[in-house]
Design a protein around this motif. Structure first.
Motif, mmCIF file in Angstrom:
data_model
loop_
_atom_site.group_PDB
_atom_site.id
_atom_site.type_symbol
_atom_site.label_atom_id
_atom_site.label_comp_id
_atom_site.label_asym_id
_atom_site.label_seq_id
_atom_site.Cartn_x
_atom_site.Cartn_y
_atom_site.Cartn_z
ATOM 1 N N ALA A 1 70.533 -18.891 -17.486
ATOM 2 C CA ALA A 1 70.591 -19.826 -17.727
ATOM 3 C C ALA A 1 70.041 -20.348 -15.970
ATOM 4 O O ALA A 1 69.649 -21.712 -16.373
ATOM 5 C CB ALA A 1 72.016 -20.669 -17.002
ATOM 6 N N PHE A 2 69.953 -19.917 -14.781
ATOM 7 C CA PHE A 2 69.376 -20.043 -14.263
ATOM 8 C C PHE A 2 67.935 -19.842 -14.363
ATOM 9 O O PHE A 2 66.892 -20.864 -13.867
ATOM 10 C CB PHE A 2 69.082 -18.700 -12.929
ATOM 11 N N GLN A 3 67.404 -19.061 -14.491
ATOM 12 C CA GLN A 3 65.895 -19.157 -15.461
ATOM 13 C C GLN A 3 66.069 -20.450 -16.269
ATOM 14 O O GLN A 3 64.375 -20.637 -15.906
ATOM 15 C CB GLN A 3 65.821 -18.129 -15.891
ATOM 16 N N GLU A 4 66.722 -20.987 -16.999
ATOM 17 C CA GLU A 4 66.421 -22.031 -17.892
ATOM 18 C C GLU A 4 66.186 -23.661 -16.991
ATOM 19 O O GLU A 4 64.542 -24.066 -17.090
ATOM 20 C CB GLU A 4 67.183 -22.130 -18.502
ATOM 21 N N VAL A 5 67.173 -23.340 -15.984
ATOM 22 C CA VAL A 5 66.890 -24.245 -15.121
ATOM 23 C C VAL A 5 65.834 -24.187 -13.692
ATOM 24 O O VAL A 5 64.543 -25.512 -14.134
ATOM 25 C CB VAL A 5 67.368 -24.466 -13.842
#
Length: 147
Positions: A53-57
């Motif tokens: 999720a963080f990497q997608e942001v």
């Protein structure tokens, strides 16, 4: 050292409200929630940072910012290079006393405002909700650390 969350609104969660008898309603405090044992706050933040999720942001952020920055830098450098190498072109009148250099200079300002608006819209539509969800998730995981 105690670090309070500036976004936390105690009254929004029921703290400090009256219970109907005129006294304050009992409410659990963040101190009453024990942190997960065996994990430090740093471990939790690293886990979140490595998560999908963080990497997608971050990926969504870079997908907008890198091309927009490069495009704006090319536009700005083209203006500067043209002003230095082609002063005759930049001095060509467009309408009355307004010349190409003035129009391009005003275009720089307009581009800045448009790019700022596009960035804010992109953040609102594609990143803010996911980042806020990550923030709340991380706060729940680290609740009680450092208090």
């Amino acid at each position: 050292m105690r670090l309070d969350d500036p976004w936390y609104d105690a009254l929004a969660s029921g703290w400090g409200e009256l219970d109907g008898t005129g006294s304050l309603a009992p409410a659990g405090t963040p101190d009453s929630v024990a942190p997960q044992r065996g994990r430090s706050a740093a471990d939790i933040y690293l886990e979140v940072q490595r998560g999908d999720a963080f990497q997608e942001v971050r990926r969504r952020y870079r997908r907008f910012v890198v091309p927009a920055t490069l495009a704006f830098l090319v536009w700005y450098l083209a203006y500067v290079v043209m002003a230095v190498t082609a002063p005759g072109l930049m001095a060509r009148p467009v309408a009355g006393a307004v010349n190409v250099a003035m129009v391009a200079g005003l275009g720089q300002f307009l581009t800045t405002f448009l790019l700022t608006g596009a960035y804010a819209r992109h953040a609102r539509l594609r990143r803010d909700r996911a980042a806020l969800d990550l923030r709340w998730e991380t706060q729940e995981m680290t609740r009680g650390f450092g208090r």
